[in-house]
Design a protein around this motif. Structure first.
Motif, PDB file in Angstrom:
ATOM      1  N   VAL A 133       0.150  -5.713   2.114  1.00 42.45           N
ATOM      2  CA  VAL A 133      -1.310  -5.807   2.185  1.00 42.45           C
ATOM      3  C   VAL A 133      -1.780  -7.099   1.536  1.00 42.45           C
ATOM      4  CG1 VAL A 133      -3.192  -4.872   0.782  1.00 42.45           C
ATOM      5  CG2 VAL A 133      -2.076  -3.427   2.438  1.00 42.45           C
ATOM      6  N   ASP A 183       0.849  -1.186   0.000  1.00 42.32           N
ATOM      7  CA  ASP A 183       0.000   0.000   0.000  1.00 42.32           C
ATOM      8  C   ASP A 183       0.887   1.240   0.000  1.00 42.32           C
ATOM      9  OD1 ASP A 183      -2.252   1.443   2.498  1.00 42.32           O
ATOM     10  OD2 ASP A 183      -2.003   1.846   0.358  1.00 42.32           O
ATOM     11  N   PRO A 184       0.890   2.047  -1.058  1.00 46.43           N
ATOM     12  CA  PRO A 184       1.846   3.160  -1.136  1.00 46.43           C
ATOM     13  C   PRO A 184       1.623   4.249  -0.099  1.00 46.43           C
ATOM     14  CG  PRO A 184       0.348   3.203  -2.995  1.00 46.43           C
ATOM     15  CD  PRO A 184       0.067   1.951  -2.271  1.00 46.43           C
ATOM     16  N   ILE A 185       0.366   4.384   0.387  1.00 45.39           N
ATOM     17  CA  ILE A 185       0.086   5.440   1.364  1.00 45.39           C
ATOM     18  C   ILE A 185       0.728   5.104   2.705  1.00 45.39           C
ATOM     19  CG2 ILE A 185      -1.730   6.747   2.495  1.00 45.39           C
ATOM     20  CD1 ILE A 185      -1.879   7.203  -0.431  1.00 45.39           C
TER      21      ILE A 185
END
Lengths: 176, 162
Positions: free
Chosen positions: B101, B94-96
């Motif tokens: 994930v 998940d890049p945020i």
């Protein structure tokens, strides 16, 4: 709205599609939307965004590749890929589709001023009332339209219509 | 062929998914795009396959990658090269948050729940070797499969005979 079948067919009208405030800056080439399906409250805004606004964005940006991914990550986000291989992430968890749209316009969209200038520039280009075949318009002169004065290079204009006759004082002479 | 390509596909970068292929030193990348139907005023999805070189040799089938147009084509068919991997199949990050994930759950949260329940025998992502170890022996996703009808003495594992 003819042929209006399906869910919310207003999305399929030109008027609706053209009313998109987001025209992406030319360096944005790919836009990706990651969101979650059915039920997840934080993704509700993004789901609305994909349903209502994505067709509008693609209509205004036909050369941008738009891709959606469902249920890949727990929280939704939007990614914009630029031509120099850099990317911008937008964390859109629990934001409404209006908020998402406004944010995108502010960051990666052309400003209203730029859009207005472009609209004026394109009007001048596409106006069929203009002359000059060399610049791409249909007619070279009004002399080629039926009902107008024919081209003076073909049929000489009556002498008393010429500015030369008028300015040389012939209009004061007595008519024979 | 180039004349009929829609404008999107002429971009310098494209996003696509790596698809099984029989190519030895290149990857086949499937790029989805939308075409506008003038009458229905709606967008319909179409896909186009591109052949790309992967200089790092890290990409496997199923990965989502960004391919960039090559400035100079040495081979006629190889038009792009893989510039970055967006998602790796099985190891989605998940890049945020930067966490690994699985679907809509974080891996570390899942592991904690498993630990609380006292689970044994679950797949351990950290200890598992990198993808590609069983290619050809147990993993047949790298090359395209086909239906076969005849029973040979030595069956090709990529031919399915159900």
């Amino acid at each position: 709205m003819p042929f209006m079948k399906g869910v919310a067919p207003i999305r399929r009208t030109t008027k609706y599609l053209a009313r998109c405030p987001l025209v992406l800056k030319p360096r944005v080439k790919v836009m990706t939307v990651n969101f979650n399906d059915k039920g997840e409250e934080h993704s509700e805004g993004v789901r609305d965004f994909v349903f209502w606004n994505l067709p509008q964005i693609q209509y205004k940006n036909p050369n941008v590749q738009i891709v959606t991914f469902k249920d890949m990550t727990p929280s939704p986000f939007i990614t914009c890929f630029m031509e120099d291989n850099s990317k911008v992430y937008f964390d859109v968890d629990s934001q409404t589709n209006k908020e998402i749209m406004d944010r995108l316009v502010k960051t990666v969209g052309k400003s209203k001023q730029v859009l207005e200038e472009e609209a004026i520039a394109s009007e001048a280009k596409s106006n069929p009332a203009n002359f000059n075949r060399r610049l791409g318009f249909e007619r070279h002169c009004i002399c080629e339209m039926p009902g107008q004065v024919p081209c003076p290079s073909v049929v000489p204009v009556p002498i008393h219509w010429r500015g030369k006759w008028w300015n040389q004082g012939h209009r004061y002479e007595e008519e024979e | 062929m180039a004349g009929s390509l829609p404008g999107v596909l002429k971009n310098s970068i494209l996003l696509g998914q790596v698809v099984p292929s029989n190519l030895k030193n290149a990857l086949k990348v499937q790029v989805p795009y939308f075409t506008f139907d003038e009458r229905l005023k709606a967008y319909f999805k179409k896909t186009e396959d591109f052949i790309a070189v992967d200089p790092s040799k890290e990409s496997k089938t199923g990965d989502v990658v960004i391919i960039q147009k090559l400035e100079k084509q040495t081979k006629k068919d190889i038009t792009h090269h893989v510039s970055q991997t967006v998602f790796k199949l099985g190891d989605v990050k998940d890049p945020i948050s930067g966490e690994y994930v699985v679907g809509s759950e974080y891996r570390n949260r899942r592991d904690k729940i498993d630990e609380l329940y006292g689970a044994t025998g679950n797949f351990k992502y950290d200890e598992a070797p990198k993808r590609g170890r069983l290619e050809g022996t147990r993993d047949f996703t790298d090359k395209p499969t086909y239906r076969t009808w005849h029973e040979f003495e030595k069956d090709d594992p990529y031919g399915i005979r159900n």
